[in-house]
Design an enzyme around this catalytic site. Structure first.
Site, PDB file in Angstrom:
ATOM      1  N   HIS A  22       4.061 -10.281   2.411  1.00 58.36           N
ATOM      2  CA  HIS A  22       3.102 -11.114   3.161  1.00 58.36           C
ATOM      3  C   HIS A  22       2.139 -11.881   2.255  1.00 58.36           C
ATOM      4  O   HIS A  22       1.413 -12.758   2.705  1.00 58.36           O
ATOM      5  CB  HIS A  22       2.380 -10.297   4.245  1.00 58.36           C
ATOM      6  CG  HIS A  22       1.230  -9.456   3.791  1.00 58.36           C
ATOM      7  ND1 HIS A  22      -0.066  -9.919   3.757  1.00 58.36           N
ATOM      8  CD2 HIS A  22       1.166  -8.178   3.358  1.00 58.36           C
ATOM      9  CE1 HIS A  22      -0.878  -8.953   3.342  1.00 58.36           C
ATOM     10  NE2 HIS A  22      -0.153  -7.880   3.090  1.00 58.36           N
TER      11      HIS A  22
ATOM     12  N   THR B 134      12.751   4.519  11.146  1.00 53.79           N
ATOM     13  CA  THR B 134      13.656   3.432  11.519  1.00 53.79           C
ATOM     14  C   THR B 134      13.230   2.142  10.825  1.00 53.79           C
ATOM     15  O   THR B 134      12.055   1.779  10.848  1.00 53.79           O
ATOM     16  CB  THR B 134      13.633   3.247  13.057  1.00 53.79           C
ATOM     17  OG1 THR B 134      13.950   4.511  13.645  1.00 53.79           O
ATOM     18  CG2 THR B 134      14.629   2.200  13.501  1.00 53.79           C
TER      19      THR B 134
ATOM     20  N   GLN C 210       0.164  -9.390  -6.777  1.00 51.89           N
ATOM     21  CA  GLN C 210      -0.467 -10.709  -6.932  1.00 51.89           C
ATOM     22  C   GLN C 210       0.177 -11.545  -8.037  1.00 51.89           C
ATOM     23  O   GLN C 210      -0.211 -12.697  -8.237  1.00 51.89           O
ATOM     24  CB  GLN C 210      -1.983 -10.559  -7.199  1.00 51.89           C
ATOM     25  CG  GLN C 210      -2.760  -9.938  -6.056  1.00 51.89           C
ATOM     26  CD  GLN C 210      -2.855 -10.841  -4.815  1.00 51.89           C
ATOM     27  OE1 GLN C 210      -2.465 -12.004  -4.825  1.00 51.89           O
ATOM     28  NE2 GLN C 210      -3.366 -10.282  -3.721  1.00 51.89           N
TER      29      GLN C 210
ATOM     30  N   CYS D 112      -9.122  -5.827   1.148  1.00 51.41           N
ATOM     31  CA  CYS D 112      -9.218  -4.396   1.390  1.00 51.41           C
ATOM     32  C   CYS D 112     -10.615  -3.853   1.132  1.00 51.41           C
ATOM     33  O   CYS D 112     -10.934  -2.755   1.555  1.00 51.41           O
ATOM     34  CB  CYS D 112      -8.222  -3.630   0.537  1.00 51.41           C
ATOM     35  SG  CYS D 112      -6.563  -4.133   0.884  1.00 51.41           S
TER      36      CYS D 112
ATOM     37  N   THR E 219       0.859  -1.197   0.000  1.00 56.38           N
ATOM     38  CA  THR E 219       0.000   0.000   0.000  1.00 56.38           C
ATOM     39  C   THR E 219       0.893   1.243   0.000  1.00 56.38           C
ATOM     40  O   THR E 219       0.681   2.179  -0.785  1.00 56.38           O
ATOM     41  CB  THR E 219      -0.942  -0.008   1.228  1.00 56.38           C
ATOM     42  OG1 THR E 219      -1.837  -1.110   1.078  1.00 56.38           O
ATOM     43  CG2 THR E 219      -1.719   1.281   1.360  1.00 56.38           C
TER      44      THR E 219
HETATM   45  N1  PMP Z   1      -1.942  -4.393  -4.532  1.00 53.54           N
HETATM   46  C1  PMP Z   1      -2.611  -5.551  -4.647  1.00 53.54           C
HETATM   47  C2  PMP Z   1      -2.926  -6.056  -6.017  1.00 53.54           C
HETATM   48  C3  PMP Z   1      -2.985  -6.272  -3.512  1.00 53.54           C
HETATM   49  O1  PMP Z   1      -3.645  -7.425  -3.642  1.00 53.54           O
HETATM   50  C4  PMP Z   1      -2.667  -5.746  -2.235  1.00 53.54           C
HETATM   51  C5  PMP Z   1      -3.074  -6.478  -0.964  1.00 53.54           C
HETATM   52  N2  PMP Z   1      -4.462  -6.497  -0.739  1.00 53.54           N
HETATM   53  C6  PMP Z   1      -1.961  -4.536  -2.170  1.00 53.54           C
HETATM   54  C7  PMP Z   1      -1.618  -3.893  -3.328  1.00 53.54           C
HETATM   55  C8  PMP Z   1      -1.584  -3.921  -0.840  1.00 53.54           C
HETATM   56  O2  PMP Z   1      -0.573  -4.667  -0.223  1.00 53.54           O
HETATM   57  P1  PMP Z   1      -0.273  -4.569   1.344  1.00 53.54           P
HETATM   58  O3  PMP Z   1      -1.234  -5.489   2.009  1.00 53.54           O
HETATM   59  O4  PMP Z   1       1.151  -5.053   1.451  1.00 53.54           O
HETATM   60  O5  PMP Z   1      -0.410  -3.168   1.764  1.00 53.54           O
END
Ligand code: PMP
Length: 383
Positions: A201, A237, A179, A323, A70
């Site tokens: 992750h 940090t 992805q 999300c 993000t």
């Molecule tokens: N881009 C895509 C295509 C995702 O699937 C995600 C995760 N939902 C993100 C960005 C955001 O990643 P993060 O969970 O590391 O903030």
């Protein structure tokens, strides 16, 4: 319970979890400190940078660590828009993007930038010619995701990268690779990408770290001020345990990609064929999509009702992407590929990980049949 939500968060490899714990205990020193403990922590970060660079086929200095994808997406888009505002204030993206890209663009729009959202076809792929045609003299950045997080559609990135540069060689090309990495061939060089975001992750690494590849020579306006960390691009940090363990996951995902695909692709295809036989379902993914994501709708039925039913039958799934799963509105992505509102409200996403087996798919298929039956009985009872 069987977990089918790897695209939202994948369980960390044991090795990753061990690394996080060991480093939290042993290498707690601040990498900016001048004593030996600090220097050791700083050296670990540089080693992690080399590991990530090798996995992506780029230079170590081109890898920047953030807190997650993000942040990487926000930094790529707003950082480029703000730094290169003198070149123009136009951005091109697609209607399929993750909220961290889409909403960054909407925020810039509110601040006076113009944004063109390219529409995908019914299978969820954008046409490189449409992207090229949207690029203008004042287009500073084009941002296109590799694999859609909701339906798994894959964008033809090398062709899009070429179309962008042919239309305007100065326009930067950003790819949200979250992805796609570990599932499809993915290197910024192959895509002609100047900026590329990754999230450990999603590939069995830890939370709290993200990557942004920034091609040598490209400058970004930092979104966080307060220190010279990450070449002055990202103050704060460093999260040493997450960075080191995240780099381990990046290396492992790259090494294991072939294995992953050969084991999971047949299971994914089997599930797709099964879903198409259920008359109540509309399948929103296809064989041309990424190997780990299957999405379908039960038109007229809310996604969360179906998901709850499946959980009672031992299956943990997502309604769309993590999300957006708490939103009550229809899915923006499903509407963009031409689905109607009732189909766009009733989505279920199944996402595979390397641990799934044919027996897991048998169990999922039985649960899906059970859920449809239970929901039809409940529906009948309400009439
Ligand atoms: N881009 C895509 C295509 C995702 O699937 C995600 C995760 N939902 C993100 C960005 C955001 O990643 P993060 O969970 O590391 O903030």
């Amino acid at each position: 319970m069987i977990y089918w939500d790897y695209a939202a968060a994948a369980p960390p490899y044991d090795e990753v979890a061990r690394t996080v714990e060991q480093l939290m205990r042993l290498h707690y020193a601040n990498p900016s400190s001048l004593h030996r403990a600090g220097a050791e922590a700083a050296a670990l970060i540089e080693r992690a940078r080399e590991v990530c660079a090798a996995a992506l086929g780029v230079l170590p200095g081109e890898i920047k660590f953030t807190s997650g994808a993000t942040e990487s997406n926000n930094l790529a888009i707003k950082g480029a828009a703000l730094h290169y505002a003198g070149r123009g204030r136009h951005i091109v993206t697609t209607e399929l993007e993750h909220p961290s890209v889409y909403e960054s663009c909407l925020q810039l729009q509110k601040m006076g930038w113009e944004v063109t959202f390219v529409r995908p076809d019914a299978a969820g792929a954008v046409n490189p010619e449409d992207v090229g045609a949207a690029v203008r003299r004042d287009t500073v950045l084009v941002s296109v995701m590799h694999v859609n997080n909701e339906i798994g559609s894959v964008q033809p990135l090398p062709e899009i990268g070429r179309a962008v540069k042919a239309a305007n060689p100065r326009t930067l090309f950003h790819v949200d690779g979250v992805q796609g990495f570990g599932k499809l061939p993915a290197s910024p060089g192959d895509f002609g990408a100047d900026l590329y975001s990754l999230s450990p992750h999603k590939i069995r690494g830890p939370r709290g770290v993200g990557l942004l590849y920034v091609k040598e020579g490209i400058q970004l306006f930092p979104l966080l001020s307060g220190g010279s960390h990450e070449g002055g691009l990202r103050a704060g940090t460093e999260n040493v345990p997450a960075i080191v363990a995240g780099a381990k996951a990046v290396r492992m995902a790259a090494e294991r990609r072939g294995d992953f695909v050969s084991r999971i692709l047949p299971l994914r295809n089997r599930l797709l064929a099964f879903l198409r036989e259920i008359p109540e379902f509309t399948v929103n993914s296809s064989e041309s999509g990424a190997p780990h994501i299957v999405h379908f709708s039960y038109p007229g039925m809310k996604g969360e009702v179906m998901a709850r039913q499946l959980e009672q039958l031992g299956m943990q799934v997502s309604t769309r992407s993590a999300c957006s799963s708490r939103l009550a509105e229809p899915s923006r992505v499903l509407l963009a590929i031409g689905r109607d509102e009732s189909t766009a409200l009733g989505g279920i996403r199944i996402s595979f990980g390397d641990e799934h087996t044919p027996a897991d798919v048998d169990a999922l298929e039985q649960a899906l049949l059970g859920a449809v039956k239970a929901l039809k009985i409940a529906e009948g009872g309400m009439r």
